[in-house]
Design an enzyme around this catalytic site. Structure first.
Site, PDB file in Angstrom:
ATOM      1  N   ASN A 210       7.624   2.719   7.775  1.00 36.31           N
ATOM      2  CA  ASN A 210       8.023   2.097   6.506  1.00 36.31           C
ATOM      3  C   ASN A 210       9.073   3.011   5.849  1.00 36.31           C
ATOM      4  O   ASN A 210       9.359   4.100   6.340  1.00 36.31           O
ATOM      5  CB  ASN A 210       6.808   1.806   5.610  1.00 36.31           C
ATOM      6  CG  ASN A 210       6.082   3.063   5.157  1.00 36.31           C
ATOM      7  OD1 ASN A 210       6.692   4.123   4.990  1.00 36.31           O
ATOM      8  ND2 ASN A 210       4.780   2.966   4.968  1.00 36.31           N
ATOM      9  N   GLU A 213       8.004   6.597   4.987  1.00 37.66           N
ATOM     10  CA  GLU A 213       7.839   7.477   6.150  1.00 37.66           C
ATOM     11  C   GLU A 213       9.203   7.896   6.713  1.00 37.66           C
ATOM     12  O   GLU A 213       9.431   9.077   7.014  1.00 37.66           O
ATOM     13  CB  GLU A 213       7.025   6.767   7.241  1.00 37.66           C
ATOM     14  CG  GLU A 213       5.568   6.537   6.849  1.00 37.66           C
ATOM     15  CD  GLU A 213       4.872   5.396   7.601  1.00 37.66           C
ATOM     16  OE1 GLU A 213       3.647   5.297   7.466  1.00 37.66           O
ATOM     17  OE2 GLU A 213       5.534   4.596   8.293  1.00 37.66           O
ATOM     18  N   ASP A 281       0.453  -3.038  10.823  1.00 39.51           N
ATOM     19  CA  ASP A 281      -0.125  -3.307  12.148  1.00 39.51           C
ATOM     20  C   ASP A 281       0.297  -4.692  12.652  1.00 39.51           C
ATOM     21  O   ASP A 281       0.562  -4.883  13.832  1.00 39.51           O
ATOM     22  CB  ASP A 281      -1.664  -3.250  12.092  1.00 39.51           C
ATOM     23  CG  ASP A 281      -2.179  -1.839  11.833  1.00 39.51           C
ATOM     24  OD1 ASP A 281      -1.508  -0.877  12.238  1.00 39.51           O
ATOM     25  OD2 ASP A 281      -3.260  -1.713  11.227  1.00 39.51           O
TER      26      ASP A 281
HETATM   27  N1  LIG Z   1       4.575  -6.584  -1.619  1.00 42.48           N
HETATM   28  C1  LIG Z   1       5.011  -7.279  -0.567  1.00 42.48           C
HETATM   29  N2  LIG Z   1       5.568  -8.502  -0.741  1.00 42.48           N
HETATM   30  C2  LIG Z   1       5.989  -9.202   0.312  1.00 42.48           C
HETATM   31  N3  LIG Z   1       5.940  -8.793   1.586  1.00 42.48           N
HETATM   32  C3  LIG Z   1       5.413  -7.601   1.821  1.00 42.48           C
HETATM   33  C4  LIG Z   1       4.918  -6.771   0.761  1.00 42.48           C
HETATM   34  N4  LIG Z   1       4.444  -5.638   1.306  1.00 42.48           N
HETATM   35  C5  LIG Z   1       4.636  -5.757   2.636  1.00 42.48           C
HETATM   36  N5  LIG Z   1       5.210  -6.924   2.950  1.00 42.48           N
HETATM   37  C6  LIG Z   1       5.576  -7.375   4.323  1.00 42.48           C
HETATM   38  O1  LIG Z   1       4.888  -6.552   5.250  1.00 42.48           O
HETATM   39  C7  LIG Z   1       5.822  -5.781   6.034  1.00 42.48           C
HETATM   40  C8  LIG Z   1       5.284  -4.372   6.267  1.00 42.48           C
HETATM   41  O2  LIG Z   1       4.930  -3.809   5.041  1.00 42.48           O
HETATM   42  P1  LIG Z   1       5.200  -2.304   4.609  1.00 42.48           P
HETATM   43  O3  LIG Z   1       6.642  -2.014   4.572  1.00 42.48           O
HETATM   44  O4  LIG Z   1       4.420  -2.098   3.359  1.00 42.48           O
HETATM   45  O5  LIG Z   1       4.558  -1.531   5.851  1.00 42.48           O
HETATM   46  P2  LIG Z   1       3.500  -0.349   5.903  1.00 42.48           P
HETATM   47  O6  LIG Z   1       3.609   0.460   4.667  1.00 42.48           O
HETATM   48  O7  LIG Z   1       3.678   0.322   7.193  1.00 42.48           O
HETATM   49  O8  LIG Z   1       2.134  -1.134   5.923  1.00 42.48           O
HETATM   50  P3  LIG Z   1       0.714  -0.478   6.217  1.00 42.48           P
HETATM   51  O9  LIG Z   1       0.193  -0.125   4.865  1.00 42.48           O
HETATM   52  O10 LIG Z   1      -0.019  -1.598   6.834  1.00 42.48           O
HETATM   53  O11 LIG Z   1       0.922   0.684   7.105  1.00 42.48           O
HETATM   54  C9  LIG Z   1       7.112  -5.822   5.252  1.00 42.48           C
HETATM   55  O12 LIG Z   1       8.198  -5.675   6.139  1.00 42.48           O
HETATM   56  C10 LIG Z   1       7.046  -7.211   4.605  1.00 42.48           C
HETATM   57  O13 LIG Z   1       7.429  -8.217   5.525  1.00 42.48           O
HETATM   58 MG   LIG Z   2       2.356   1.683   8.235  1.00 41.54          MG
END
Ligand SMILES: Nc1ncnc2c1ncn2[C@@H]1O[C@H](COP(=O)(O)OP(=O)(O)OP(=O)(O)O)[C@@H](O)[C@H]1O
Ligand SMILES: [Mg+2]
Length: 339
Positions: A210, A213, A281
């Protein structure tokens, strides 16, 4: 706007059940003790929770398995469990949930317990969480065992997902060994990396950090599209993934391709957001399955983004079915026009 052919999506969807995907990583058991609070303890100023229900769920790499199961692919499970009851529960849950036969190859460790995260819940309110885990990198014996299993399974696997929760399976030396081996076999390898291991993952098919990270790995804050592009260039220079996907929460995701240095911004598709747990995931799982089923990196990312839009609209670490993904893609009107 990035578009995708409906025919190609449907063709790929049909072939998912023939795929076998190997998930190597940190498997976690999530436990929920759910009850009510109606008094304060006479022993200490804390609530007494009267437990009425207990639930267990797959977490960590197990959540990737849950997502694959929903897509109906075949699966290989590789990782570590403790020699304990939680380990048995974890294995039973992995066996129970699957639609397709599953190759269960969890090493039983004498040193570390099964990673168990227990949430005490008063209704929907979490009262506290109890973690049982020992974060210990695999030793050389475990590494050799795991590597042998990979050698045995690699030819029948269509893709390998490395699900790194920094609990010890993906040690730097194992990461180097497995990524080199998969490359020599020309296998799809996808990685949701931990910041501390970021630069060990060389030459993989895709990394899916993300934006926090990716920023942390570079010591920067990534906000604008320019920041993201610069980060993609700099990470690609260092470790050379074929593609780099930076997920951006409510902004969706950006995908950078090494072959032509192009960047593709894919906006989020969520109408309602209830719970973003596990969206990461879902993204790596759906990307991997659809890329292994023949879609390009960008096409598979559009599908993964739609799937994430489905799961954030559900409560808990949810999963998305092929039908739900297709419905979401319909809603978005992302199909190529000339079909
Ligand atoms: N608040 C939000 N509104 C809309 N879509 C979202 C939101 N949060 C996440 N998403 C969707 O989920 C995808 C992955 O989310 P994010 O970027 O938060 O990944 P992450 O932080 O790795 O998640 P995780 O907490 O599961 O590890 C995003 O690319 C988007 O498509
Ligand atoms: Mg993640």
């Amino acid at each position: 706007m990035e578009r995708i052919s409906k025919k190609r999506f449907q063709k790929a969807s049909k072939s998912l059940s023939n795929l076998k995907i190997c998930v190597i990583g940190d498997y976690i058991l999530d436990e929920y003790l759910i009850g009510h609070v109606n008094r304060i303890s006479p022993e200490a100023p804390v609530p007494v929770v009267w437990i009425r229900k207990e639930e267990i769920k797959l977490g960590g790499a197990g959540n990737v398995i849950k997502n694959l199961n929903t897509l109906t692919t075949q699966m290989v499970v590789m990782g570590r469990r403790g020699d304990d009851t939680a380990g048995e529960k974890l294995e039973n849950l992995l066996l129970e949930e699957n639609v397709k036969p599953i190759d269960l190859l969890l090493m039983k460790s004498k040193e570390v317990p099964t990673i168990l995260k227990t949430r005490i819940m008063a209704g929907h309110q979490q009262v506290c969480r109890i973690d049982r885990e020992e974060i210990l990198s695999i030793d050389s014996e475990e590494e050799d065992l795991l590597f042998k299993q990979i050698e045995l399974k690699i030819d029948q696997s269509d893709a390998i997902i490395l699900s790194d929760y920094d609990k010890g399976i993906l040690s730097p030396s194992f990461i180097e060994r497995v990524t080199k081996f998969c490359k020599s076999k020309e296998k799809i390898v996808t990685v949701d990396p931990q910041v501390s291991h970021f630069f060990y993952y060389r030459d993989v098919t895709i990394l899916t950090p993300n934006h926090h990270e990716a920023g942390k790995a570079l010591g920067k804050v990534l906000e604008s599209d320019e920041d993201i592009l610069e980060a993609c260039q700099s990470i690609t220079e260092k470790i050379s993934p074929q593609a780099l996907m930076i997920t951006r929460g409510e902004k969706g995701m950006s995908v950078y391709l090494k072959e032509d240095s192009s960047i593709h911004h894919i906006p989020t598709v969520a109408r309602e957001v209830f719970d973003v747990t596990g969206a990461g995931d879902t993204v790596i799982t759906v990307f991997t399955a659809y890329h292994a089923a023949g879609l390009s990196e960008v096409e598979a990312s559009i599908v993964a983004n739609a799937a994430a839009g489905v799961v954030v609209g559900k409560l808990g670490a949810a999963t998305a079915t092929v039908d739900e993904i297709e419905e979401k893609l319909n809603e978005l009107n992302v199909w190529l026009k000339d079909e």
